[in-house]
Motif scaffolding. Structure first.
Motif, PDB file in Angstrom:
ATOM      1  N   SER A 102      21.622 -22.311   5.196  1.00 53.36           N
ATOM      2  CA  SER A 102      22.735 -21.098   6.215  1.00 53.36           C
ATOM      3  C   SER A 102      21.554 -20.414   6.704  1.00 53.36           C
ATOM      4  CB  SER A 102      23.799 -20.325   5.412  1.00 53.36           C
ATOM      5  OG  SER A 102      22.999 -19.370   4.493  1.00 53.36           O
ATOM      6  N   ALA A 103      21.956 -19.846   8.072  1.00 47.74           N
ATOM      7  CA  ALA A 103      20.882 -18.716   8.417  1.00 47.74           C
ATOM      8  C   ALA A 103      22.076 -17.414   9.290  1.00 47.74           C
ATOM      9  CB  ALA A 103      20.138 -19.082   9.992  1.00 47.74           C
ATOM     10  N   LYS A 104      21.424 -16.589   9.361  1.00 48.57           N
ATOM     11  CA  LYS A 104      22.308 -15.320   9.808  1.00 48.57           C
ATOM     12  C   LYS A 104      21.581 -14.488  10.784  1.00 48.57           C
ATOM     13  CE  LYS A 104      23.550 -12.094   6.838  1.00 48.57           C
ATOM     14  NZ  LYS A 104      24.193 -11.149   5.644  1.00 48.57           N
ATOM     15  N   VAL A 105      22.164 -13.980  11.627  1.00 44.88           N
ATOM     16  CA  VAL A 105      21.438 -13.272  13.011  1.00 44.88           C
ATOM     17  C   VAL A 105      22.243 -11.710  12.792  1.00 44.88           C
ATOM     18  CG1 VAL A 105      19.968 -12.380  15.117  1.00 44.88           C
ATOM     19  CG2 VAL A 105      19.973 -14.815  13.706  1.00 44.88           C
ATOM     20  N   ARG A 106      21.623 -10.933  13.020  1.00 46.61           N
ATOM     21  CA  ARG A 106      22.458  -9.418  12.906  1.00 46.61           C
ATOM     22  C   ARG A 106      22.100  -8.182  13.834  1.00 46.61           C
ATOM     23  NH1 ARG A 106      24.577  -6.612   8.037  1.00 46.61           N
ATOM     24  NH2 ARG A 106      22.372  -5.624   8.243  1.00 46.61           N
ATOM     25  N   ALA A 107      22.639  -7.808  14.881  1.00 45.37           N
ATOM     26  CA  ALA A 107      21.924  -7.386  16.473  1.00 45.37           C
ATOM     27  C   ALA A 107      22.373  -6.172  16.371  1.00 45.37           C
ATOM     28  CB  ALA A 107      21.437  -7.878  17.185  1.00 45.37           C
ATOM     29  N   THR A 108      21.897  -5.048  16.370  1.00 48.02           N
ATOM     30  CA  THR A 108      22.102  -3.033  16.157  1.00 48.02           C
ATOM     31  C   THR A 108      21.503  -2.389  17.233  1.00 48.02           C
ATOM     32  OG1 THR A 108      22.938  -3.729  14.157  1.00 48.02           O
ATOM     33  CG2 THR A 108      23.039  -1.127  14.701  1.00 48.02           C
ATOM     34  N   TYR A 109      22.425  -1.718  17.970  1.00 49.21           N
ATOM     35  CA  TYR A 109      22.185  -0.487  18.816  1.00 49.21           C
ATOM     36  C   TYR A 109      23.164   0.822  18.500  1.00 49.21           C
ATOM     37  CZ  TYR A 109      20.557   1.860  22.705  1.00 49.21           C
ATOM     38  OH  TYR A 109      20.243   2.913  24.003  1.00 49.21           O
ATOM     39  N   GLY A 110      22.145   1.789  18.417  1.00 50.66           N
ATOM     40  CA  GLY A 110      23.688   2.996  18.154  1.00 50.66           C
ATOM     41  C   GLY A 110      23.187   3.851  18.864  1.00 50.66           C
ATOM     42  N   SER A 111      23.185   5.683  18.789  1.00 47.45           N
ATOM     43  CA  SER A 111      22.994   6.644  18.596  1.00 47.45           C
ATOM     44  C   SER A 111      21.198   6.752  18.495  1.00 47.45           C
ATOM     45  CB  SER A 111      22.791   7.754  18.063  1.00 47.45           C
ATOM     46  OG  SER A 111      24.779   7.471  18.260  1.00 47.45           O
ATOM     47  N   TYR A 112      20.165   7.743  19.338  1.00 43.52           N
ATOM     48  CA  TYR A 112      19.162   8.017  18.809  1.00 43.52           C
ATOM     49  C   TYR A 112      18.171   6.403  19.812  1.00 43.52           C
ATOM     50  CZ  TYR A 112      20.707  12.829  17.891  1.00 43.52           C
ATOM     51  OH  TYR A 112      21.277  13.141  17.486  1.00 43.52           O
ATOM     52  N   ASN A 113      18.758   5.447  20.837  1.00 39.39           N
ATOM     53  CA  ASN A 113      18.443   4.086  20.676  1.00 39.39           C
ATOM     54  C   ASN A 113      17.996   3.394  19.418  1.00 39.39           C
ATOM     55  OD1 ASN A 113      17.459   2.220  23.157  1.00 39.39           O
ATOM     56  ND2 ASN A 113      15.363   3.020  22.448  1.00 39.39           N
ATOM     57  N   GLN A 114      18.828   3.628  18.700  1.00 43.41           N
ATOM     58  CA  GLN A 114      19.136   2.757  17.288  1.00 43.41           C
ATOM     59  C   GLN A 114      18.671   1.158  17.710  1.00 43.41           C
ATOM     60  OE1 GLN A 114      21.615   3.423  14.531  1.00 43.41           O
ATOM     61  NE2 GLN A 114      21.083   1.544  13.690  1.00 43.41           N
ATOM     62  N   THR A 115      17.978   0.512  17.058  1.00 45.20           N
ATOM     63  CA  THR A 115      17.337  -0.726  17.940  1.00 45.20           C
ATOM     64  C   THR A 115      17.281  -2.000  16.558  1.00 45.20           C
ATOM     65  OG1 THR A 115      16.856  -0.432  19.751  1.00 45.20           O
ATOM     66  CG2 THR A 115      16.774  -2.623  19.203  1.00 45.20           C
ATOM     67  N   ASP A 116      18.430  -2.061  15.394  1.00 44.49           N
ATOM     68  CA  ASP A 116      18.055  -2.636  14.603  1.00 44.49           C
ATOM     69  C   ASP A 116      17.808  -5.016  14.535  1.00 44.49           C
ATOM     70  OD1 ASP A 116      17.745  -0.247  12.725  1.00 44.49           O
ATOM     71  OD2 ASP A 116      19.805  -0.402  12.335  1.00 44.49           O
ATOM     72  N   LEU A 117      17.414  -5.493  13.668  1.00 47.33           N
ATOM     73  CA  LEU A 117      17.905  -6.356  14.181  1.00 47.33           C
ATOM     74  C   LEU A 117      17.256  -7.171  12.445  1.00 47.33           C
ATOM     75  CD1 LEU A 117      17.494  -9.272  15.328  1.00 47.33           C
ATOM     76  CD2 LEU A 117      15.309  -9.447  15.377  1.00 47.33           C
ATOM     77  N   LEU A 118      17.743  -8.251  11.900  1.00 43.89           N
ATOM     78  CA  LEU A 118      18.418  -8.390  10.501  1.00 43.89           C
ATOM     79  C   LEU A 118      18.415 -10.009  11.448  1.00 43.89           C
ATOM     80  CD1 LEU A 118      18.398  -9.017   7.338  1.00 43.89           C
ATOM     81  CD2 LEU A 118      20.999  -8.297   7.718  1.00 43.89           C
ATOM     82  N   VAL A 119      17.595 -11.199  10.648  1.00 45.37           N
ATOM     83  CA  VAL A 119      17.634 -12.577  10.328  1.00 45.37           C
ATOM     84  C   VAL A 119      17.210 -13.379   9.334  1.00 45.37           C
ATOM     85  CG1 VAL A 119      16.408 -14.507  11.643  1.00 45.37           C
ATOM     86  CG2 VAL A 119      16.685 -12.482  12.632  1.00 45.37           C
ATOM     87  N   SER A 120      17.987 -13.294   8.177  1.00 37.47           N
ATOM     88  CA  SER A 120      18.023 -14.403   6.808  1.00 37.47           C
ATOM     89  C   SER A 120      18.563 -15.819   7.370  1.00 37.47           C
ATOM     90  CB  SER A 120      18.718 -14.049   6.145  1.00 37.47           C
ATOM     91  OG  SER A 120      20.206 -14.103   6.406  1.00 37.47           O
ATOM     92  N   ALA A 121      17.893 -16.649   6.603  1.00 39.48           N
ATOM     93  CA  ALA A 121      18.009 -18.327   6.496  1.00 39.48           C
ATOM     94  C   ALA A 121      17.609 -18.814   5.499  1.00 39.48           C
ATOM     95  CB  ALA A 121      17.374 -19.461   7.520  1.00 39.48           C
ATOM     96  N   GLN A 122      19.149 -19.917   4.679  1.00 35.70           N
ATOM     97  CA  GLN A 122      17.890 -20.337   2.940  1.00 35.70           C
ATOM     98  C   GLN A 122      18.168 -21.699   3.674  1.00 35.70           C
ATOM     99  OE1 GLN A 122      20.869 -18.109   1.177  1.00 35.70           O
ATOM    100  NE2 GLN A 122      21.871 -20.068   0.445  1.00 35.70           N
ATOM    101  N   THR A 123      16.979 -22.905   3.125  1.00 34.21           N
ATOM    102  CA  THR A 123      17.705 -24.184   2.109  1.00 34.21           C
ATOM    103  C   THR A 123      17.279 -25.287   1.739  1.00 34.21           C
ATOM    104  OG1 THR A 123      17.283 -26.083   4.653  1.00 34.21           O
ATOM    105  CG2 THR A 123      16.091 -24.880   4.016  1.00 34.21           C
ATOM    106  N   PRO A 124      17.902 -25.763   1.080  1.00 36.33           N
ATOM    107  CA  PRO A 124      17.399 -26.169   0.234  1.00 36.33           C
ATOM    108  C   PRO A 124      16.285 -27.535   0.459  1.00 36.33           C
ATOM    109  CG  PRO A 124      20.407 -27.607   0.821  1.00 36.33           C
ATOM    110  CD  PRO A 124      19.460 -26.432   1.341  1.00 36.33           C
ATOM    111  N   ILE A 125      15.483 -27.925  -0.418  1.00 36.42           N
ATOM    112  CA  ILE A 125      14.071 -29.065   0.216  1.00 36.42           C
ATOM    113  C   ILE A 125      15.230 -30.443  -0.351  1.00 36.42           C
ATOM    114  CG2 ILE A 125      12.096 -29.202   0.046  1.00 36.42           C
ATOM    115  CD1 ILE A 125      13.114 -27.249   2.337  1.00 36.42           C
ATOM    116  N   GLY A 126      15.841 -31.257   0.361  1.00 38.68           N
ATOM    117  CA  GLY A 126      16.046 -32.639  -0.572  1.00 38.68           C
ATOM    118  C   GLY A 126      17.003 -32.369  -1.671  1.00 38.68           C
ATOM    119  N   GLY A 127      17.251 -32.964  -2.722  1.00 39.78           N
ATOM    120  CA  GLY A 127      18.109 -33.053  -3.565  1.00 39.78           C
ATOM    121  C   GLY A 127      17.400 -32.891  -4.903  1.00 39.78           C
ATOM    122  N   SER A 128      15.449 -32.257  -4.941  1.00 45.09           N
ATOM    123  CA  SER A 128      14.858 -31.981  -5.742  1.00 45.09           C
ATOM    124  C   SER A 128      15.197 -30.614  -6.513  1.00 45.09           C
ATOM    125  CB  SER A 128      13.714 -31.202  -5.034  1.00 45.09           C
ATOM    126  OG  SER A 128      13.595 -30.468  -4.639  1.00 45.09           O
ATOM    127  N   GLY A 129      16.623 -29.817  -6.102  1.00 47.12           N
ATOM    128  CA  GLY A 129      16.864 -28.767  -6.905  1.00 47.12           C
ATOM    129  C   GLY A 129      15.958 -27.579  -6.067  1.00 47.12           C
TER     130      GLY A 129
END
Length: 752
Positions: free
Chosen positions: A176-203
């Protein structure tokens, strides 16, 4: 008082609605017409190192899921001050990322190296040793748990006031993956990026998250033109999980936070005695002349290993290495003059190893643990005193080796009666070296990059070693009044080891070389928690009485030769209070939450050493000819401990534009409180109320999410800290630090 009545009325209205609804629903239940889907969700916590229902934990604990924190518009863990009773969690006075925490009146305001925090902060069971960089932003999180009262039989490091557990998400087996962008008062500019993945069937699974937080300042440094109260933070988390079999699990995790926000110099609350500097219109502005460079970096690496040896027995190992570096500036006088300028450097490093054995069957549950920590904390700061024509360099290092063994086991004596018994044996071996040097000239010392020059006077220069040991028990009895109600009573003892004052001046306060003793809290608690009204309401309540002895209190006073600091075992105090938290499902689309805290904190005795030349606390118009120990219990009070705290929120959910919309208004109240033990009308904060609101729209399937968050909508001005150096020596420097003004922010989130 107006704010208190406002909160009381809101709480009364909310709970009148709940009560009225509950009566109506009870009538329906009796007639066999109970509405479906109106029960609250069960809250599962790991407060006692194992998963169990919040109702069954004989500890005052509050838990917030990631979804709940999102509804509250939580940007970082300081939101806990608004939502948890009898707690203060806020940013330190001159910093953007240093944490100050108090629970039930127990904490530590001074973030200087060598001092033990009164409230323990844990990230995935790893103890965060120093407060620098500990204002954790809420991202990539599963939940936050807050345990109130002494904790030592369940956790690696003993904490005298309580513990805050920050639990991040495990990766699992899905990509899965997720991207979140935020803009707000006082020129607030936030960015969040997250991702995860299994590697084959190795656990094996790998994942990571990156967060960027930027915001213009709420105010301006009118001397340098730089932003004041801005934000410039980057954070990263990387992890790898390996599960080769059903009984083995390994997690390797790395985290790093870098804060390049400008230093907070604060707002002058009083006119200076020198220079024509009228008070500023905005509490977020400053005239500080020291500069605007600040850098905080903290990072850590941890390895967690779990082995389910049998169906009932799990062994766990937690190994962690953490380090931090801070380079900062604080202009304590708030003017372009070098009257009271403080450049500072902090460094810390810690290694910890914890081993646990967790056992659970139908009749016995518990944990046994061994803990080791080896830490070093060092630093140096200058006090550039322009009116005295000198620069004072304070520095040193504290090394700690901590060994502990602890256990906490519960046994079912009957189907309804349980007894828990726990204990901890702690041994802290500490080594310290401390120096305090005077240099001629009101410019930085050689330690802070100033010109090399001879030492004018050595005020302090010593090394010391001490070992502090303590046995701290805990016992509780719980009884299930019904399947939905549990009551409990407990006794616990908390301990915080002693140390040495890193600011101590051996010429003014010769006893500083002896250090200060450990402090102890003994807490008696009783509670009732569970469900009501056919599980439409869940609640927890507690009353407590704490006896606090040998309290470690930092005091700084202005004397002719500079500032005299002392850390005293001030004496003893009695604290008692009550807490209530509840959430209710009012209708299919409306739910409510409420929390109320009350605490009465009073010193029984407060023995303070007052150096020669300092004002007499019992008669401030006079000064002392010789240093004396004076009992000031009747004059002093607890800092960062409001008598009343409260929170009320409602959440409405409904189908809008094909998706799901949730709207959450929240009102929180904090009673008046002191910034320091000594009352200071120019700095102490009056009661105030904060009003927030969050609206979150989630598209069908949950892939897209839009959010609008408003914080402090009534634009309250409230102090979160201050410094008091009144008088001509330091240009009448009384500085206040303020919480954020009204802000509004919008965000968009896309999940893949």
């Amino acid at each position: 008082m107006t704010s208190m009545w406002k909160t009381a009325l809101l709480a009364g209205a909310a709970w009148s609605a709940i009560a009225g609804f509950a009566v109506a629903q009870e009538a329906q239940v009796q007639q066999g017409m109970a509405a479906e889907g109106l029960s609250v969700d069960e809250v599962v916590v790991t407060a006692r190192r194992r998963e169990e229902s919040l109702k069954d934990v004989p500890v005052a604990v509050t838990a917030f899921s990631a979804a709940k924190l999102e509804q509250q518009g939580a940007a970082d863990i300081t939101v806990l001050s608004q939502t948890v009773p009898n707690i203060t969690v806020q940013t330190a006075r001159g910093s953007n990322s240093t944490l100050i925490s108090y629970i039930r009146g127990v904490g530590q305001q001074d973030p200087l190296w060598g001092y033990e925090p009164g409230v323990g902060l844990y990230v995935d069971d790893v103890y965060i040793y120093r407060p620098q960089g500990a204002v954790l932003d809420v991202f990539d999180i599963e939940r936050i748990e807050v345990l109130r009262g002494p904790q030592g039989t369940l956790y690696g490091r003993n904490t005298i006031g309580g513990a805050i557990k920050y639990v991040t998400k495990r990766l699992g087996d899905d990509a899965s993956a997720k991207v979140r962008a935020t803009y707000g008062s006082y020129n607030q500019t936030d960015l969040l990026v997250s991702a995860q993945t299994p590697i084959g069937g190795s656990g094996l699974s790998i994942g990571g998250a990156y967060a960027l937080y930027k915001r213009d300042g709420y105010g301006e440094n009118l001397t340098t033109g730089a932003e004041h109260y801005n934000k410039d933070v980057q954070a990263i988390r990387l992890s790898a999980e390996y599960k080769p079999t059903d009984t083995l699990f390994f997690r390797l995790a790395y985290d790093r936070v870098e804060d390049d926000s400008n230093p907070r110099h604060g707002y002058r609350e009083t006119l200076p005695t020198a220079g024509n500097y009228p008070l500023l219109k905005s509490v977020y502005d400053t005239r500080a002349g020291l500069g605007d460079k600040n850098h905080v970096k903290t990072e850590g690496l941890s390895l967690t290993a779990e082995w389910n040896a049998t169906e009932n027995l799990t062994f766990k190992s937690i190994t962690a290495d953490r380090k931090g570096h801070t380079q900062t500036l604080i202009d304590f006088d708030g003017t372009p003059l070098p009257t009271l300028d403080v450049p500072a450097t902090y460094d810390d490093r810690s290694f910890s190893q914890e081993l646990q054995a967790v056992y659970s069957d139908e009749n016995v549950q518990g944990v046994f643990g061994l803990y080791y920590m080896n830490s070093q904390a060092s630093g140096e700061f200058d006090t550039i005193a322009g009116n005295l024509g000198v620069s004072i360099a304070d520095g040193g290092k504290v090394s700690t080796q901590s060994f502990a063994a602890f256990f906490d086991f519960s046994a079912n004596l009957t189907d309804r009666l349980k007894v828990s018994l726990g204990a901890r044996a702690t041994r802290d071996a500490k080594r310290s070296n401390v120096f305090r040097l005077f240099y001629l000239g009101a410019t930085p010392s050689p330690y802070q990059g100033g010109a090399q020059r001879p030492i004018l006077q050595t005020r302090t220069n010593y090394s010391a070693e001490k070992t502090f040991s303590q046995f701290t028990p805990r016992v509780s009895v719980s009884y299930d009044l019904s399947d939905d109600l549990t009551t409990y009573a407990s006794f616990s003892k908390g301990f915080k080891s002693g140390g040495w004052d890193m600011r101590g001046d051996a010429l003014i306060t010769p006893q500083t070389v002896n250090g200060y003793k450990p402090e102890v809290v003994k807490t008696y608690e009783a509670g009732l928690k569970g469900y009501m009204l056919d599980r439409r309401v869940s609640f927890s309540s507690a009353v407590f009485l704490s006896k606090y002895t040998d309290q470690q209190v930092t005091t700084q006073v202005v004397v002719p030769s500079g500032i005299a600091s002392s850390v005293d075992n001030a004496g003893s105090s009695t604290l008692y209070g009550a807490e209530f938290e509840a959430n209710a499902k009012l209708t299919q689309s409306l739910s409510g939450n409420v929390s109320v805290g009350y605490i009465h904190a009073k010193y029984d005795s407060f023995s303070r050493f007052v150096p020669a030349g300092a004002p007499n606390p019992l008669n401030p118009s006079t000064t002392l000819a010789t240093g004396q120990v004076i009992n000031v219990a009747d004059l002093y009070g607890f800092q960062n401990t409001p008598e009343w705290t409260g929170n009320v929120s409602l959440t409405w959910r409904g189908d809008v534009a094909g998706g799901s919309l949730a709207i959450t208004p929240m009102v929180s109240y904090r009673d008046s409180y002191q910034q320091f033990e000594q009352p200071l009308p120019a700095l102490d904060q009056k009661a105030f109320t904060l009003v927030d609101m969050t609206a979150i729209w989630t598209a069908p399937g949950g892939r897209y999410k839009l959010a609008l968050t408003g914080k402090n909508l009534t634009n309250e001005r409230y102090r979160t800290g201050g410094y008091n150096f009144a008088g001509a020596t330091y240009n009448n420097s009384v500085i206040g630090f303020y919480g954020p003004p009204r802000t509004v922010a919008g965000s968009i989130e896309v999940a893949f």
